[in-house]
Design a protein around this motif. Structure first.
Motif, mmCIF file in Angstrom:
data_model
loop_
_atom_site.group_PDB
_atom_site.id
_atom_site.type_symbol
_atom_site.label_atom_id
_atom_site.label_comp_id
_atom_site.label_asym_id
_atom_site.label_seq_id
_atom_site.Cartn_x
_atom_site.Cartn_y
_atom_site.Cartn_z
ATOM 1 N N ILE A 163 0.698 -1.167 -0.047
ATOM 2 C CA ILE A 163 -0.040 -0.246 0.028
ATOM 3 C C ILE A 163 0.905 1.228 -0.224
ATOM 4 N N GLY A 164 0.539 2.250 -1.025
ATOM 5 C CA GLY A 164 1.551 3.690 -1.016
ATOM 6 C C GLY A 164 0.630 4.480 -1.531
ATOM 7 N N ASP A 165 1.312 5.510 -1.831
ATOM 8 C CA ASP A 165 1.051 6.787 -2.541
ATOM 9 C C ASP A 165 2.122 7.518 -3.230
ATOM 10 N N ASP A 166 1.856 8.244 -4.267
ATOM 11 C CA ASP A 166 2.754 8.835 -5.045
ATOM 12 C C ASP A 166 1.895 10.150 -5.548
ATOM 13 N N ILE A 167 2.453 10.922 -6.223
ATOM 14 C CA ILE A 167 1.912 12.119 -6.833
ATOM 15 C C ILE A 167 0.815 11.946 -7.514
ATOM 16 N N ASN A 168 0.216 10.649 -7.900
ATOM 17 C CA ASN A 168 -1.042 10.420 -8.446
ATOM 18 C C ASN A 168 -2.029 9.966 -7.573
ATOM 19 N N GLY A 169 -1.640 9.804 -6.121
ATOM 20 C CA GLY A 169 -2.921 9.456 -5.305
ATOM 21 C C GLY A 169 -2.327 8.123 -4.610
ATOM 22 N N GLY A 170 -3.097 7.525 -4.025
ATOM 23 C CA GLY A 170 -2.973 6.297 -3.389
ATOM 24 C C GLY A 170 -3.090 4.983 -4.102
ATOM 25 N N TRP A 171 -2.576 3.859 -3.826
ATOM 26 C CA TRP A 171 -2.673 2.616 -4.719
ATOM 27 C C TRP A 171 -2.392 1.623 -3.704
ATOM 28 N N VAL A 172 -2.809 0.391 -4.342
ATOM 29 C CA VAL A 172 -2.748 -1.235 -3.800
ATOM 30 C C VAL A 172 -2.054 -1.687 -4.738
ATOM 31 N N ARG A 173 -0.989 -2.556 -4.356
ATOM 32 C CA ARG A 173 -0.209 -3.221 -5.189
ATOM 33 C C ARG A 173 -0.070 -4.835 -4.983
ATOM 34 N N ALA A 194 -9.881 -8.525 -11.050
ATOM 35 C CA ALA A 194 -11.579 -8.421 -11.275
ATOM 36 C C ALA A 194 -12.155 -7.716 -10.086
ATOM 37 N N LEU A 195 -11.632 -8.054 -8.835
ATOM 38 C CA LEU A 195 -12.612 -7.533 -7.622
ATOM 39 C C LEU A 195 -12.144 -5.863 -7.735
ATOM 40 N N ALA A 196 -10.777 -5.858 -8.009
ATOM 41 C CA ALA A 196 -10.276 -4.326 -7.884
ATOM 42 C C ALA A 196 -11.166 -3.520 -8.784
ATOM 43 N N GLU A 197 -11.313 -4.026 -10.060
ATOM 44 C CA GLU A 197 -12.045 -3.326 -11.172
ATOM 45 C C GLU A 197 -13.583 -3.084 -10.710
ATOM 46 N N ARG A 198 -14.131 -4.154 -10.051
ATOM 47 C CA ARG A 198 -15.593 -4.104 -9.687
ATOM 48 C C ARG A 198 -15.761 -3.056 -8.590
ATOM 49 N N LEU A 199 -14.481 -2.686 -7.895
ATOM 50 C CA LEU A 199 -14.705 -1.824 -6.634
ATOM 51 C C LEU A 199 -14.199 -0.342 -7.400
ATOM 52 N N GLY A 200 -13.934 -0.191 -8.425
ATOM 53 C CA GLY A 200 -13.676 1.297 -9.238
ATOM 54 C C GLY A 200 -12.217 1.162 -9.445
ATOM 55 N N ALA A 201 -11.516 0.555 -9.240
ATOM 56 C CA ALA A 201 -9.775 0.783 -9.220
ATOM 57 C C ALA A 201 -9.588 0.720 -10.796
ATOM 58 N N THR A 202 -8.656 1.635 -11.221
ATOM 59 C CA THR A 202 -8.117 1.491 -12.491
ATOM 60 C C THR A 202 -6.544 0.730 -12.406
ATOM 61 N N LEU A 203 -6.457 -0.301 -13.283
ATOM 62 C CA LEU A 203 -5.328 -1.149 -12.942
ATOM 63 C C LEU A 203 -4.214 -0.761 -13.862
ATOM 64 N N GLU A 204 -2.948 -0.802 -13.397
ATOM 65 C CA GLU A 204 -1.861 -0.684 -14.259
ATOM 66 C C GLU A 204 -0.936 -2.044 -13.962
ATOM 67 N N HIS A 205 -0.643 -2.903 -15.103
ATOM 68 C CA HIS A 205 0.304 -3.808 -15.066
ATOM 69 C C HIS A 205 1.706 -3.439 -15.391
ATOM 70 N N HIS A 206 2.705 -3.434 -14.434
ATOM 71 C CA HIS A 206 4.095 -3.140 -14.881
ATOM 72 C C HIS A 206 4.769 -4.111 -13.903
ATOM 73 N N THR A 207 6.240 -3.676 -13.801
ATOM 74 C CA THR A 207 7.044 -4.177 -13.013
ATOM 75 C C THR A 207 7.670 -3.024 -12.044
ATOM 76 N N ALA A 208 7.713 -3.370 -10.849
ATOM 77 C CA ALA A 208 7.959 -2.572 -9.610
ATOM 78 C C ALA A 208 8.568 -3.343 -8.570
ATOM 79 N N PRO A 209 9.258 -2.978 -7.513
ATOM 80 C CA PRO A 209 9.613 -3.586 -6.368
ATOM 81 C C PRO A 209 8.410 -3.959 -5.740
ATOM 82 N N PHE A 210 8.244 -5.137 -5.062
ATOM 83 C CA PHE A 210 6.931 -5.598 -4.504
ATOM 84 C C PHE A 210 7.503 -5.942 -3.013
ATOM 85 N N ASP A 211 6.938 -4.758 -2.178
ATOM 86 C CA ASP A 211 7.454 -4.832 -0.763
ATOM 87 C C ASP A 211 6.162 -4.827 -0.003
ATOM 88 N N PRO A 212 5.515 -5.852 0.131
ATOM 89 C CA PRO A 212 4.149 -5.763 0.777
ATOM 90 C C PRO A 212 4.089 -5.332 2.375
#
Length: 164
Positions: free
Chosen positions: A102-112, A121-139
Motif C-alpha cells: 500500500i502506498g501513495d505517490d503524486i497520482n494518489g493512493g494505490w494498492v499493489r 476483477a475484484l479491484a475493477e469491480r470496486l472502481g480501481a484503475t489497474l496498471e500492469h508493470h514491473t516494480a519492487p514488491f514490498d508488501p
C-alpha cells in the motif's frame, strides 16, 4: 562465499560494501545462495524472522554489511480515489489473505499485488484503475508481526521508519 549471518534492519546505502537484489519470494527465505549485484557469491544463513525489506542490511561473518534491494517484478497497481474508496479496496483485497503493498505517490493512493485475475476483477469491480508493470514488491507485514515495522525510504538526507 561471503556468509551473511545477521539481520540489521534498515541501513543507509553508505554503510554497505555491496548490494543484493532479490524478488519478494526470495526475501522471505533465511537460507539462500545468491550472487551480489557486483558478482560476489553470497550465502544467507539467517535465523527465522521477518521478510527482508528493501534497504535492510545483512552483516557478514567478517563484519561487512550488504544492503538488500527489492527486485523489480511483475505487479498490478490498483489506483482509486483516496479516502473511503481506497480503504474499501484495501479491505476487500486484504480480506483475500494475500500479500499487498500500500502506498501513495503524486497520482494518489494505490494498492499493489502480484498479477492475479481474481484480484484484478475484484479491484475493477470496486472502481480501481489497474496498471500492469514491473516494480519492487514490498508488501505490508502482518498486523501481528511483532517488532516488524514496514519502512519506506524517502528521497532526503536521512531514513526513518514508519510503523503501520
Amino acid at each position: 562465499m561471503l556468509k551473511l549471518i545477521e539481520r540489521l534492519g534498515p541501513v543507509a546505502a553508505e554503510e554497505a560494501s555491496d548490494t543484493l537484489t532479490l524478488p519478494f519470494e526470495q526475501r522471505c527465505r533465511g537460507r539462500l545462495k545468491a550472487v551480489s549485484d557486483t558478482g560476489r557469491e553470497l550465502g544467507l544463513f539467517l535465523d527465522r524472522g521477518p521478510v527482508l525489506r528493501d534497504g535492510d542490511g545483512l552483516r557478514a561473518e567478517n563484519g561487512e554489511v550488504v544492503r538488500l534491494c527489492a527486485a523489480e517484478e511483475p505487479v498490478v497497481t490498483a489506483r482509486i480515489a483516496s479516502g473511503l474508496p481506497l480503504a474499501r479496496l484495501a479491505y476487500h483485497l486484504g480480506n483475500r489473505h494475500v500479500q499487498l503493498a500500500i502506498g501513495d505517490d503524486i497520482n494518489g493512493g494505490w494498492v499493489r499485488f502480484p498479477p492475479d485475475h481474481v484480484l484484478e476483477a475484484l479491484a475493477e469491480r470496486l472502481g480501481a484503475t489497474l496498471e500492469h508493470h514491473t516494480a519492487p514488491f514490498d508488501p505490508e507485514s502482518g498486523a501481528y508481526a511483532a517488532g516488524e515495522a514496514h519502512h519506506h525510504t524517502h528521497d532526503h538526507a536521512h531514513e526513518h521508519t514508519h510503523v503501520h
